[in-house]
Design an enzyme around this catalytic site. Structure first.
Site, mmCIF file in Angstrom:
data_model
loop_
_atom_site.group_PDB
_atom_site.id
_atom_site.type_symbol
_atom_site.label_atom_id
_atom_site.label_comp_id
_atom_site.label_asym_id
_atom_site.label_seq_id
_atom_site.Cartn_x
_atom_site.Cartn_y
_atom_site.Cartn_z
ATOM 1 N NE ARG A 134 25.239 -8.774 25.844
ATOM 2 C CZ ARG A 134 25.951 -9.471 26.723
ATOM 3 N NH1 ARG A 134 26.852 -8.868 27.476
ATOM 4 N NH2 ARG A 134 25.764 -10.770 26.854
ATOM 5 C CG HIS A 135 20.434 -8.726 26.455
ATOM 6 N ND1 HIS A 135 21.092 -9.284 27.526
ATOM 7 C CD2 HIS A 135 20.896 -9.367 25.360
ATOM 8 C CE1 HIS A 135 21.904 -10.232 27.096
ATOM 9 N NE2 HIS A 135 21.808 -10.301 25.781
ATOM 10 N N GLY A 136 20.231 -6.257 29.279
ATOM 11 C CA GLY A 136 20.873 -6.263 30.593
ATOM 12 C C GLY A 136 21.184 -7.668 31.088
ATOM 13 C CB ALA A 177 23.394 -2.583 30.252
#
Ligand SMILES: *[C@@H]1O[C@H](CO)[C@@H](O)[C@H](O)[C@H]1NC(C)=O
Ligand SMILES: *[C@@H]1O[C@H](CO)[C@@H](O)[C@H](O)[C@H]1NC(C)=O
Length: 472
Positions: A93-95, A401
């Site tokens: 997953r994105h931060g 993340a």
């Protein structure tokens, strides 16, 4: 809290020694070297309950001390079989990111209300609070979010030096796919920067590709969009809980703390204060005065509300949510099949790594499809009190993340597969007691999905034709 604890612990031997009479200042100076790096972290007690807005280091607390520390005991292939990792697939997953425009508008409304109407308590400090969020920030990755991904890349490179190696990078054998959303593209870039940092290489040549078919399958699945996403009754449990007694209690206590007329504070504004506390921590590392409006029990109620939403929108609540991730499921297993296939020595080695950067909305359906975090009793608006030990806690599962790792090993008895969530081993449901089962057993375990799980068939089914929570 931290320095006090340290002082107390360290003070025991000191005070029993002849130093008893030393002035406090001296003791503090003596103790300074013990408080290793920088100022002590001041983390709100409610920080582990922020749901999908939880920081990764709340889930892996050791990273608060050393953001590069790797727990090698997490890799669990049987020693006796001389296993070597041959492939890594990571769904990430994105931060950390800015709030979405919708939440920024809510935060504005809350700050205005408190400024004009709050009559006591932390109100003073909150009235002076500077509303610095602007709508154009809308969900973009923040600097801390770039760090999240750089540091994750460096830890993974340390865990899998032969897979995420400089040579494999130079030969473009590390495949990188990303969702098209800005925060994901920034994240996959930061991940590559992290890899280059661990190789000691200065210029980064990015080599990722955008792939929404894999990372944003949910918006392409008509059955999901019509049956869940755009269906108000699909989230009825969250809606009921929002107006139920537990939320009402949180609302009443917050109104009292602020000296606000109760009716002025809507559940949306309660939630705005909670996520504001989360954003001030995850973006600026601040313990914001907004956090003092909640105690730990309040935070657990708000966490539950957000879990209800995710459960019924993205997870086991509706089978179509999991099934929409079939393309990603098949992609991962095709990659693993290729990497685990027996090959002659002269053949090219398998693809060492596949890095897939997406959203919480990418990970939750996939985890659900794999059968993870499915408790016996679904969470509902009525059963908050019996759900305290539920396994479905988004704060633990999908913080910023968040990452699901599939590690394929070559072993004497054949290929084995291990799964880790957020760098901690998780077992395949149905293969309990085995950290790294034989790959063929994993395939047999998921035979029904490998032979089916047809995106077009599942997603074109008339919405409503399938009851909630039945098939998987
Ligand atoms: C390392 O991982 C093991 C199991 O995965 C766990 O029991 C242990 O507490 C971890 N150590 C640290 C320092 O996080
Ligand atoms: C909306 O969701 C409810 C509850 O899950 C379900 O019973 C209903 O069939 C759904 N409606 C549509 C149009 O899919």
């Amino acid at each position: 809290m931290r320095p006090l604890l340290l002082l107390r612990r360290a003070a025991v031997p000191l005070t029993t020694a002849p130093l008893t009479a030393a002035p406090l200042g001296l003791i503090l100076i003596l103790l300074r070297p013990a408080c290793s790096s920088g100022p002590p972290p001041d983390i709100p007690t409610i920080a582990p309950y922020f749901g999908t807005k939880t920081r990764y280091e709340e889930v892996n607390v050791r990273l608060q001390r050393d953001a590069l520390s790797v727990n090698a005991s997490a890799l669990r292939a049987p020693r006796a079989e001389r296993c070597v990792p041959v492939h890594l697939t990571a769904v990430i997953r994105h931060g950390s990111r800015y709030p979405t425009a919708k939440n920024i508008r809510r935060i504005h409304k809350l700050a205005d209300l408190v400024r004009t109407e709050a009559s006591r308590g932390p109100g003073d400090e909150l009235r002076r609070w500077d509303m610095w969020y602007t709508e154009d920030m809308d969900g973009q990755l923040v600097d801390k979010g770039r760090d999240d991904l750089r540091l994750l890349a460096r830890r993974l490179a340390a865990m899998f030096p032969s897979l995420l190696s400089e040579e494999n990078g130079r030969r473009r054998q590390i495949r990188l796919d990303s969702s098209s959303k800005h925060r994901c593209v920034s994240s996959v870039e930061a991940f590559q920067q992290g890899l280059h940092q661990s190789w000691g290489v200065k210029d980064v040549q990015y080599s990722h590709q955008v792939n929404d078919e894999l990372m944003r399958f949910f918006e392409r699945c008509r059955g999901y969009v019509e049956g869940v996403e755009n269906n108000r009754t699909a989230l009825v449990e969250e809606e009921k809980f929002k107006w139920g007694e537990e939320m009402e209690g949180v609302r009443r206590r917050m109104a009292e703390r602020l000296g606000l007329p109760h009716h002025r504070l809507t559940p949306d504004l309660v939630e705005a204060a909670f996520i504001l506390c989360s954003y001030e921590l995850s973006i600026r590392s601040l313990h914001s005065p907004w956090c003092f409006l909640f105690d730990e029990d309040d935070a657990k109620v708000l966490e539950y509300k957000s879990d209800l939403k995710q459960y019924w929108k993205r997870s086991h609540g509706h089978v179509i949510s999991s099934l929409s991730s079939c393309p990603l499921f098949h992609h991962i297993f095709r990659t693993l099949d290729r990497a685990g296939r027996p090959r002659r020595t002269e053949e090219a080695p398998p693809e060492p790594a596949s890095i897939l950067v997406g959203h919480g909305e990418t990970l939750l359906p996939l985890l659900s499809l794999l059968g993870l975090y499915k408790d016996q009793t679904p969470p509902t608006a009525q059963n908050y009190n019996t759900q305290h030990s539920r396994s479905f806690r988004t704060s633990r599962i999908v913080p910023y993340a968040a990452n699901l790792l599939f590690v394929l090993y070559d072993c004497q008895r054949g290929p084995r597969l291990q799964m880790l969530l957020n760098e901690t081993p998780v077992q395949f449901p149905g293969l309990d007691g085995q950290d790294a089962p034989l790959y063929r057993d994993v395939r047999a375990n998921y035979r029904h999905l490998l032979d089916g799980c047809d995106f077009y068939k599942e997603c074109e089914v008339k919405p409503g034709g399938r009851g909630p929570n039945t098939e998987l």
